[in-house]
Design an enzyme around this catalytic site. Structure first.
Site, PDB file in Angstrom:
ATOM      1  N   ARG A  58       1.017  -1.329  -0.114  1.00 30.43           N
ATOM      2  CA  ARG A  58      -0.051  -0.081   0.116  1.00 30.43           C
ATOM      3  C   ARG A  58       1.016   1.781  -0.433  1.00 30.43           C
ATOM      4  O   ARG A  58       0.500   1.735  -0.693  1.00 30.43           O
ATOM      5  CB  ARG A  58      -0.329   0.093   1.274  1.00 30.43           C
ATOM      6  CG  ARG A  58      -2.058  -0.823   1.028  1.00 30.43           C
ATOM      7  CD  ARG A  58      -2.234  -1.735   2.206  1.00 30.43           C
ATOM      8  NE  ARG A  58      -3.010  -2.586   2.436  1.00 30.43           N
ATOM      9  CZ  ARG A  58      -2.216  -4.093   2.928  1.00 30.43           C
ATOM     10  NH1 ARG A  58      -0.973  -3.781   2.129  1.00 30.43           N
ATOM     11  NH2 ARG A  58      -2.912  -4.888   2.374  1.00 30.43           N
ATOM     12  N   THR A  59       1.951   1.455   1.215  1.00 33.38           N
ATOM     13  CA  THR A  59       2.297   2.624   1.271  1.00 33.38           C
ATOM     14  C   THR A  59       3.201   3.104  -0.084  1.00 33.38           C
ATOM     15  O   THR A  59       3.373   4.003  -0.443  1.00 33.38           O
ATOM     16  CB  THR A  59       3.152   2.006   2.400  1.00 33.38           C
ATOM     17  OG1 THR A  59       2.448   2.242   3.869  1.00 33.38           O
ATOM     18  CG2 THR A  59       3.862   4.259   2.657  1.00 33.38           C
ATOM     19  N   LYS A  86      24.820  -4.835  -1.068  1.00 26.34           N
ATOM     20  CA  LYS A  86      26.506  -4.664  -0.551  1.00 26.34           C
ATOM     21  C   LYS A  86      27.207  -4.475   0.381  1.00 26.34           C
ATOM     22  O   LYS A  86      28.865  -4.380   0.182  1.00 26.34           O
ATOM     23  CB  LYS A  86      26.961  -3.968  -1.798  1.00 26.34           C
ATOM     24  CG  LYS A  86      26.208  -4.731  -3.217  1.00 26.34           C
ATOM     25  CD  LYS A  86      27.044  -4.009  -4.318  1.00 26.34           C
ATOM     26  CE  LYS A  86      26.290  -4.394  -5.816  1.00 26.34           C
ATOM     27  NZ  LYS A  86      26.275  -3.445  -7.023  1.00 26.34           N
ATOM     28  N   ARG A 108      11.658   4.341   4.301  1.00 29.61           N
ATOM     29  CA  ARG A 108      10.904   2.597   4.957  1.00 29.61           C
ATOM     30  C   ARG A 108      11.685   1.661   5.689  1.00 29.61           C
ATOM     31  O   ARG A 108      12.529   1.102   4.372  1.00 29.61           O
ATOM     32  CB  ARG A 108       9.756   1.839   4.452  1.00 29.61           C
ATOM     33  CG  ARG A 108       9.381   0.501   5.188  1.00 29.61           C
ATOM     34  CD  ARG A 108       8.242  -0.516   4.637  1.00 29.61           C
ATOM     35  NE  ARG A 108       6.899   1.181   4.747  1.00 29.61           N
ATOM     36  CZ  ARG A 108       5.577  -0.429   4.810  1.00 29.61           C
ATOM     37  NH1 ARG A 108       5.344  -1.306   4.883  1.00 29.61           N
ATOM     38  NH2 ARG A 108       4.968   1.099   5.099  1.00 29.61           N
ATOM     39  N   HIS A 136       4.267   5.750  12.243  1.00 37.79           N
ATOM     40  CA  HIS A 136       3.994   5.770  10.302  1.00 37.79           C
ATOM     41  C   HIS A 136       3.228   6.299  10.105  1.00 37.79           C
ATOM     42  O   HIS A 136       1.722   6.558   9.871  1.00 37.79           O
ATOM     43  CB  HIS A 136       3.270   4.314  10.257  1.00 37.79           C
ATOM     44  CG  HIS A 136       2.756   3.798   8.633  1.00 37.79           C
ATOM     45  ND1 HIS A 136       3.419   4.550   7.828  1.00 37.79           N
ATOM     46  CD2 HIS A 136       3.086   2.709   8.037  1.00 37.79           C
ATOM     47  CE1 HIS A 136       2.813   4.040   6.854  1.00 37.79           C
ATOM     48  NE2 HIS A 136       2.383   3.442   6.892  1.00 37.79           N
TER      49      HIS A 136
HETATM   50  N1   CP Z   1      -0.074  -0.356   6.079  1.00 47.32           N
HETATM   51  C1   CP Z   1       0.592  -0.653   5.380  1.00 47.32           C
HETATM   52  O1   CP Z   1       2.441   0.076   5.776  1.00 47.32           O
HETATM   53  O2   CP Z   1       0.260  -1.401   4.393  1.00 47.32           O
HETATM   54  P1   CP Z   1       2.064  -1.480   3.635  1.00 47.32           P
HETATM   55  O3   CP Z   1       3.174  -2.003   4.055  1.00 47.32           O
HETATM   56  O4   CP Z   1       1.379  -2.402   2.256  1.00 47.32           O
HETATM   57  O5   CP Z   1       3.027  -0.799   2.523  1.00 47.32           O
END
Ligand code: CP
Length: 307
Positions: A58-59, A86, A108, A136
């Site tokens: 999603r993100t 590496k 992320r 998040h």
């Molecule tokens: N909710 C969320 O962060 O989903 P993803 O891990 O698919 O990005």
């Protein structure tokens, strides 16, 4: 955009007024992106680099769509496909991207604090797409937008119950901060082993059973069991977890009759949420996904430096 956000590494980067401005802008973008002409030019000439050291559907997809819908050039790099595999350090990777004149870095990373670390080593705006067990923030903003679109802009008096693996959840941590800032009452519940020791410091009541947290709730936000972060077993089995803590029709009947059911995804169907509830009439899980693109468009627009 009169006000700019330097970075968005935590909900603490926001004020109530700025949160509402971002949500208002996201609401506008959501309506615009429902129309056939979705290409806007707010970020024309800007370069956004999405750096994902953890899996994401999603993100990552929504940040890419958001950047492209605003006219930016978007580049994606992943952990296993990057020079991190590496042995390159995060600092060297960031300095490399900085030298390429990235305007925004979306990061992320499995380490809590990684987004703030990146922000200290680049001139780009840094947006936290999830760092370890820390935060998040765009997830919390998209959750707030989803609630607002169903329940109106005034969060005061809304009871939001966040249930499940709170301990490992960056989604819960960002949501507690944002929802409380907007005026909602937040309750936490889950197995005692999956509640943070500092639950009281988060300023919310915490329950080791889900039933008292569900009573009269306007919004029920389920959290994924984060098997990748569990380490030692913190509950007997997934079947036992589902029996005692999973959201099913009987438990949901304790909440308000029109309660919203939310889940950030990915779902463990049959574990924290039953199939019928995940796909049922209370569920706004796919509305959350739609809101995700609009919120990320708004955040990218607010972090963009004037050309
Ligand atoms: N909710 C969320 O962060 O989903 P993803 O891990 O698919 O990005």
């Amino acid at each position: 955009m009169a006000v700019r956000l330097e970075h968005l590494t935590s909900i603490e980067s926001l004020t109530p007024q700025l949160s509402n401005e971002v949500l208002d802008k996201a609401d506008e973008f959501l309506e615009l992106t429902r129309k056939p002409i979705v290409k806007l030019d707010h970020l024309r000439g800007k370069t956004i680099i999405n750096v994902f050291y953890e899996a994401s559907t999603r993100t990552r997809t929504s940040f890419e769509l958001a950047g492209k819908r605003l006219g930016a050039d978007v580049v994606n790099i992943g952990g296993s496909a990057s020079s991190a595999s590496k042995g390159e350090t995060l600092r060297d990777t960031v300095k490399t991207l900085d030298a390429m004149h990235a305007d925004a870095i979306v990061i992320r990373h499995p380490a809590s604090g990684a987004a703030d670390y990146v922000a200290r080593h680049t001139r780009a705006s840094v947006i936290n797409a999830g760092d370890g067990m820390h935060e998040h923030p765009t997830q919390a903003l998209l959750d707030a937008l989803t609630i607002r679109r169903h329940r109106g802009k005034d969060f005061r008096g809304l009871i939001v119950s966040i249930l499940g693996d709170v301990l490992h959840s960056r989604v819960a941590r960002s949501n507690v901060k944002l929802l409380k800032m907007l005026g909602a009452q937040v309750r936490l519940a889950g197995p005692g082993t999956l509640l943070p020791r500092d639950a009281a410091a988060l300023g919310c009541p915490a329950f080791d059973r889900v039933e008292p947290a569900l009573e009269g709730a306007d919004v029920v936000m389920m959290l994924r069991i984060q098997r990748e972060r569990l380490g030692a077993a913190l509950f007997p089995s997934l079947r036992e977890y589902s029996r005692v803590f999973g959201l099913n029709a009987a438990r949901l009947s304790l909440a308000k009759p029109n309660a919203l059911v939310m889940h950030p995804g990915p779902l463990n169907r049959g574990v924290e949420i039953s199939e019928d509830i995940a796909d049922g009439s209370h569920s706004v899980i796919l509305d959350q996904v739609e809101a995700g693109v609009a919120v990320r468009m708004a955040v990218l627009a607010f972090t963009a430096k004037p050309s």
